[in-house]
Write a protein that holds these residues in place. Structure first.
Motif, mmCIF file in Angstrom:
data_model
loop_
_atom_site.group_PDB
_atom_site.id
_atom_site.type_symbol
_atom_site.label_atom_id
_atom_site.label_comp_id
_atom_site.label_asym_id
_atom_site.label_seq_id
_atom_site.Cartn_x
_atom_site.Cartn_y
_atom_site.Cartn_z
ATOM 1 N N ASN A 274 0.690 -7.792 6.178
ATOM 2 C CA ASN A 274 -0.292 -7.133 7.071
ATOM 3 C C ASN A 274 -1.634 -7.855 7.173
ATOM 4 O O ASN A 274 -2.661 -7.211 7.404
ATOM 5 N N ARG A 275 -1.647 -9.156 7.039
ATOM 6 C CA ARG A 275 -2.898 -9.918 7.157
ATOM 7 C C ARG A 275 -3.535 -9.753 8.537
ATOM 8 O O ARG A 275 -4.749 -9.876 8.689
ATOM 9 N N SER A 276 -2.710 -9.485 9.550
ATOM 10 C CA SER A 276 -3.239 -9.352 10.912
ATOM 11 C C SER A 276 -3.974 -8.031 11.103
ATOM 12 O O SER A 276 -4.652 -7.830 12.103
ATOM 13 N N LYS A 277 -3.836 -7.112 10.152
ATOM 14 C CA LYS A 277 -4.511 -5.815 10.242
ATOM 15 C C LYS A 277 -5.747 -5.818 9.358
ATOM 16 O O LYS A 277 -6.092 -6.825 8.751
#
Length: 621
Positions: free
Chosen positions: A83-86
């Motif tokens: 979930n790095r994009s969040k």
């Protein structure tokens, strides 16, 4: 033959290992009982730790002084931050692990922990006198005395394994079920139930065609779970793969539905909602033409592969035929089929927040016996049960984590107040204060608490204090240092964010979603040089605290408001049934759970706001 122990832990899975380690490290004399010394800390299902919300739990265990993070680091073969994009509240560390090394590292850690003794034998009953547990009975009739007992039986209590129409007793494949404890606890007045979980087939990696699969690499710059200096990030990582089922696979699986224990009524227990079997998935989501399959190595040197996403209890011939229609599995050789397992659990509303049972003093439950699923959920309960068993022996105050303290606090609070009718799994959505309960700040939240009870070391505390101090110093500096338009406007244009007309402090720039410290470092070499003296963890912590400052402040204010209710104690002897104004359901639920605070009472399912108001009035009187 045996001395009297302070704590006996029954079961040596993830919960049992954490319970034994914690109690012993805090000074208690501990006996860890297991049916098989060779399966201590066995990863019964997938060879991985962490994941969404689960990774936060592993970090919290580590921050408190538990071992799951260190063991995971020592045995990992791949690391990914999910979930790095969040936003940072959603970032969740996950490791792929070497199954054999994981178990070996746990056993070595326990053998090197002073105060831990071992005994290999089935425990068939408890010794109970005057509603207080005083020891355990073994299958050969031995009686071992203790001041407290922690039950962490996993899936072994009357475990029943299903493969198609075949069924046989067992706690997991190749190991027998545990009998006697459920029956005794029911006689003592406990309510029991049945749950189900499952596992996929294991296959020979040499028989797979990886050219037909997608490669799943680990992170380019891998991190680790533990905040300690005892472990290091990986220098090389193992590859995982992704493939998919198809309509042909689904059609083949459906031919075995009439022999499936899940569909013909043989299995009575409810399975995990968020980790369903493949037959459950194609039945519930009939409109989907394919489902993702993760192909995960079981270790550095073994050829055994875990087929994640293909959990099943269908007949082995159907499993084999369907699996060979998955791209890359055309010539797959099966090591062993998947299976479902049913086991006894005890609804957790029968526990106190310390995980001590309400009915029997000094008896603690942790792990799947409480209706949870997952290594991480089990380990965190084992840690809390082990801590509290040790504290009670020493006649010290109990160790309690609030919902605003940790995901572990959310987990236990949910179990005690809401119970569970299906295997409970932790998600970030279950935590109302998830921006405060991030994976990156577990040490800042919990290390001091772990040190206070004698679990986290002095070195851990000093490292946390240094991190906290460095972070605050950096934040203060970022709020003072200004950058001029001529230095940064070109960079701002390249990043497609508004340019500035006058000098601006760095903290204000960081509040822009397009900008991070890494970007700003490239604008100014002098600033880059200044930041180089700080660790990666401090830089990340400062950036998150600045970027989400207003949101963090709002959540902190909410915590403060709710803490008033948490501090409002309810006497254990309080007679809810005598308050005629309470609703019938409210009386029943309050009397069953026996909440320790007004805040806990407010979270019990079935207790209405009106019930809470009436209760507040009576407590005031």
């Amino acid at each position: 033959m045996f001395p009297q122990y302070d704590v006996i832990v029954v079961g040596a899975g993830h919960a049992g290992c954490e319970a034994a380690h914690a109690s012993a490290k805090m000074g208690s004399k501990v006996l860890l009982c297991t049916m098989n010394m060779n399966t201590i800390a066995q990863m019964s299902c997938n060879p991985a730790m962490g994941g969404v919300a689960k990774g936060q739990i592993v970090r919290e265990i580590d921050a408190l002084g538990g071992m799951s993070g260190i063991i995971s680091d020592k045995s990992m073969i791949q690391f990914r931050m999910l979930n790095r994009s969040k936003g940072p509240a959603m970032w969740s560390p996950r490791t792929q692990n070497d199954r054999m090394r994981f178990a070996e590292e746990w056993r070595l850690a326990l053998e090197n922990t002073p105060n831990v003794d071992f005994w290999q034998e089935m425990i068939t009953g408890l010794i109970v006198k005057d509603k207080r547990v005083t020891g355990v009975r073994t299958s050969i009739g031995l009686e071992i005395l203790a001041k407290s007992v922690v039950l962490t039986n996993g899936t072994f209590l009357n475990g029943l394994i299903h493969i198609g129409e075949k069924q046989f007793g067992g706690g997991r494949t190749g190991e027998g079920a545990a009998r006697g404890i459920t029956e005794q606890l029911v006689q003592l007045g406990f309510e029991a139930g049945r749950m189900k979980t499952g596992t996929p087939p294991r296959v020979d990696g040499r028989s797979l065609d990886y050219t037909k699969m997608e490669i799943q690499y680990g992170d380019e710059n891998p991190e680790k779970f533990s905040y300690s200096d005892e472990t290091r990030p990986l220098e090389k990582q193992h590859t995982c793969w992704i493939t998919y089922t198809n309509k042909e696979v689904h059609n083949t699986l459906e031919t075995g539905f009439n022999r499936s224990p899940m569909f013909n009524g043989r299995i009575q227990g409810l399975g995990p909602r968020y980790c369903p079997s493949i037959e459950d998935k194609i039945n519930r989501f009939a409109e989907r033409e394919r489902h993702q399959i993760f192909v995960e190595p079981e270790g550095w040197n073994t050829v055994e592969m875990y087929v994640n996403g293909f959990s099943t209890s269908l007949p082995e011939d159907v499993q084999y035929e369907a699996m060979r229609k998955i791209p890359g599995f055309e010539n797959a050789k099966m090591f062993r089929p998947g299976y479902a397992i049913e086991y006894d659990f005890f609804p957790p509303t029968q526990l106190k927040l310390t995980l001590e049972t309400q009915l029997i003093e000094n008896l603690y439950f942790a792990g799947q016996i409480n209706g949870t699923t997952g290594y991480e959920e089990a380990a965190s309960q084992g840690l809390v049960a082990g801590i509290n068993a040790s504290l009670k022996v020493e006649e010290k105050d109990p160790f309690l984590l609030k919902r605003s303290d940790a995901y572990i606090g959310v987990l236990i609070d949910d179990l005690i107040n809401k119970g569970t009718e299906e295997p409970y799994r932790m998600f970030t959505s279950r935590a109302e204060f998830r921006l405060l309960l991030r994976q990156d700040n577990a040490d800042l939240r919990l290390t001091e608490l772990g040190h206070k009870i004698g679990l986290a070391s002095d070195q851990r505390l000093e490292k946390m204090i240094d991190k906290k101090s460095d972070t605050q110093k950096l934040i203060n500096d970022l709020k003072q240092k200004k950058l001029s338009p001529e230095i940064i406007n070109e960079g701002l244009e390249n990043l497609e964010t508004a340019t500035i007309k006058e000098k601006v402090t760095i903290d204000k720039l960081l509040k822009r979603p397009q900008l991070g410290l890494k970007d700003i470092m490239e604008f100014d070499n002098e600033f880059k040089q200044y930041l180089s003296k700080y660790s990666k963890e401090v830089l990340e912590q400062a950036e998150i605290q600045i970027k989400y400052e207003s949101y963090i402040e709002k959540e902190s204010q909410m915590v403060e408001k709710l803490s008033n209710m948490e501090n409002y104690k309810i006497p254990l002897s309080f007679d809810y049934l005598s308050i005629t104004a309470l609703s019938a359901e409210g009386k029943q639920k309050l009397n069953k759970v026996k909440p320790e605070t007004l805040g806990q009472a407010s979270r019990i399912s079935g207790v209405s706001p009106a019930d809470l108001s009436i209760l507040t009035v009576y407590l005031g009187r």
